[in-house]
Scaffold this active site. Structure first.
Site, PDB file in Angstrom:
ATOM      1  N   ASP A  75       0.865  -1.197   0.000  1.00 18.94           N
ATOM      2  CA  ASP A  75       0.000   0.000   0.000  1.00 18.94           C
ATOM      3  C   ASP A  75       0.900   1.246   0.000  1.00 18.94           C
ATOM      4  OD1 ASP A  75       0.886  -0.295   2.644  1.00 18.94           O
ATOM      5  OD2 ASP A  75      -0.958   0.495   3.525  1.00 18.94           O
TER       6      ASP A  75
ATOM      7  N   ASP B 145       6.735   1.332   2.628  1.00 20.40           N
ATOM      8  CA  ASP B 145       6.607   0.379   1.522  1.00 20.40           C
ATOM      9  C   ASP B 145       7.608   0.755   0.431  1.00 20.40           C
ATOM     10  OD1 ASP B 145       3.530  -0.932   1.853  1.00 20.40           O
ATOM     11  OD2 ASP B 145       3.776   1.075   2.673  1.00 20.40           O
TER      12      ASP B 145
ATOM     13  N   THR C 210       2.843  -6.061   2.884  1.00 21.05           N
ATOM     14  CA  THR C 210       3.185  -4.907   3.729  1.00 21.05           C
ATOM     15  C   THR C 210       1.976  -3.972   3.827  1.00 21.05           C
ATOM     16  OG1 THR C 210       4.031  -3.612   1.878  1.00 21.05           O
ATOM     17  CG2 THR C 210       5.609  -5.054   2.991  1.00 21.05           C
TER      18      THR C 210
ATOM     19  N   GLU D  17      -2.213  -3.041  15.276  1.00 22.73           N
ATOM     20  CA  GLU D  17      -1.287  -2.483  14.282  1.00 22.73           C
ATOM     21  C   GLU D  17      -2.087  -2.150  13.022  1.00 22.73           C
ATOM     22  OE1 GLU D  17       0.823  -2.491  10.711  1.00 22.73           O
ATOM     23  OE2 GLU D  17      -0.420  -4.199  11.305  1.00 22.73           O
TER      24      GLU D  17
ATOM     25  N   HIS E 226       9.285  -0.480   9.176  1.00 25.39           N
ATOM     26  CA  HIS E 226       8.408  -1.659   9.244  1.00 25.39           C
ATOM     27  C   HIS E 226       8.508  -2.536   7.987  1.00 25.39           C
ATOM     28  CE1 HIS E 226       6.104   0.366  12.487  1.00 25.39           C
ATOM     29  NE2 HIS E 226       6.003   1.416  11.698  1.00 25.39           N
TER      30      HIS E 226
HETATM   31  C1  BDR Z   1       2.356  -0.568   8.640  1.00 28.14           C
HETATM   32  O1  BDR Z   1       1.262   0.318   8.399  1.00 28.14           O
HETATM   33  C2  BDR Z   1       1.563   1.179   7.329  1.00 28.14           C
HETATM   34  O2  BDR Z   1       1.360   2.506   7.733  1.00 28.14           O
HETATM   35  C3  BDR Z   1       3.029   0.994   7.014  1.00 28.14           C
HETATM   36  O3  BDR Z   1       3.264   1.141   5.625  1.00 28.14           O
HETATM   37  C4  BDR Z   1       3.316  -0.397   7.491  1.00 28.14           C
HETATM   38  O4  BDR Z   1       3.016  -1.350   6.507  1.00 28.14           O
HETATM   39  C5  BDR Z   1       2.935  -0.269  10.012  1.00 28.14           C
HETATM   40  O5  BDR Z   1       1.960  -0.424  10.990  1.00 28.14           O
HETATM   41 CA    CA Z   2       2.662  -0.632   4.219  1.00 25.78          CA
END
Ligand code: BDR
Ligand code: CA
Length: 318
Positions: free
Chosen positions: A12, A17, A128, A168, A243
């Site tokens: 996304d 990413d 992701t 998350e 991340h």
């Molecule tokens: C995840 O959420 C998105 O904001 C970031 O791209 C990552 O994949 C972290 O929580």
């Molecule tokens: Ca992401």
């Protein structure tokens, strides 16, 4: 060395990413992986924008990787995008011009299913983003699970959260989809906030990058700075948390993290806990029901250095 890793990405795009795509492009150049395709979903920003961003990043990298657009909305609940974290354009308000290439004719689900047949048993799926596309593909054809080699998921957490105390963003944006994926029987590794929060850049980590004055470094600095500033206002720390790049790293080097095999499910209804990944860490139960590897420790230094090296290589060629 073993066989080349064959990757399919579900993203996304989004600042982190994008950093993951830069990292993977470098690994591809080194002959460590093949990137077969990329699918997009609404998450950080809406799917039209994540699709444009993904096309734009591949174009910057001079790579001809197909991008198939996926779900606009989560399976059941409305999407909660995060423009305050990633920018209105998802890329730190850099407002890139339109990409030269168009998205593929096939949809994300079609691409996932097609590649799962063409590379049955060999695909590594890196996600992701919210898991809407993968869940939709599984609903369409449950036998997909048996054709996926393994899945690395950036999402969830054992001990913490980001969009809430316990949830998350990727999981919270589509908990129903996450549950379908978690129960699919695929071989999975969860790279959650417990490890991704350990891997971040602060100002001193960017010294080499800021020394190079060209368009590539300016772009990277702008997106890194945007997300670091946003994170500072949310958490008090000015950091670019890595991340999605870490999940990409785990695809290539599984030993970057130490994980435990556990049973993980997703809370759908909790008043305070919707989207929480519930990780059963009891010693003995439910024996035999463990459905994924959950990353709990990470060699942060090794990965941060490796990621920065990949970026610097690309920047220096610019
Ligand atoms: C995840 O959420 C998105 O904001 C970031 O791209 C990552 O994949 C972290 O929580
Ligand atoms: Ca992401």
């Amino acid at each position: 060395k073993g066989k080349l890793i064959k990757l399919l990405l579900d993203v996304d795009t989004g600042i982190d990413d994008a950093l993951a795509l830069f990292y993977l492009a470098e690994a591809r150049k080194k002959g460590e992986i093949e990137i077969l395709g990329s699918t997009t979903v609404g998450g950080n920003v809406e799917v039209g924008q994540t699709t444009l961003n993904t096309l734009n990043i591949w174009e910057m990298l001079d790579l001809d990787i197909p991008v198939a657009a996926g779900a606009k909305q989560p399976l059941m609940a409305p999407l909660n995008p995060a423009p305050f974290v990633h920018g209105d354009d998802g890329l730190g308000n850099t407002f890139l011009s339109s990409p030269k290439k168009l998205p593929s004719d096939e949809s994300a689900v079609e691409m996932i299913l097609r590649l799962s047949h063409e590379y049955a048993g060999e695909l590594t799926l890196l996600t992701t983003a919210p898991l809407t596309n993968i869940a939709t593909a599984l609903l369409h054809d449950p036998s997909l699970a048996s054709r996926i080699g393994k899945v690395v998921i950036m999402g969830g957490a054992v001990f913490t959260g980001n969009v809430s105390a316990v949830a998350e963003a990727n999981i919270a944006n589509d908990p129903e989809a996450a549950r379908i994926v978690f129960r699919s029987g695929m071989e999975m590794t969860l790279v959650g906030l417990d490890v991704t929060h350990e891997v971040f850049w602060e100002e001193q980590d960017l010294k080499e990058l800021v020394k190079i004055a060209n368009g590539r470094s300016a772009f990277l600095i702008q997106i890194i700075d945007f997300i670091s500033t946003a994170y500072e206002s949310l958490s008090g720390w000015k950091r670019c948390v890595l991340h999605d790049p870490l999940a990409a790293g785990v695809c290539l080097f599984p030993d970057l993290v130490k994980s435990e095999k556990r049973y993980v499910d997703v809370e759908l209804n909790g008043e305070l806990t919707r989207g929480m990944t519930v990780v059963d860490r009891r010693g003995r139960t439910p024996l035999g029901e463990e459905n994924m590897n959950v990353a709990l420790e990470v060699d942060a230094k090794r990965f941060k250095t490796q990621l920065m090296e990949s970026l610097l290589t690309w920047v220096r060629e610019g």
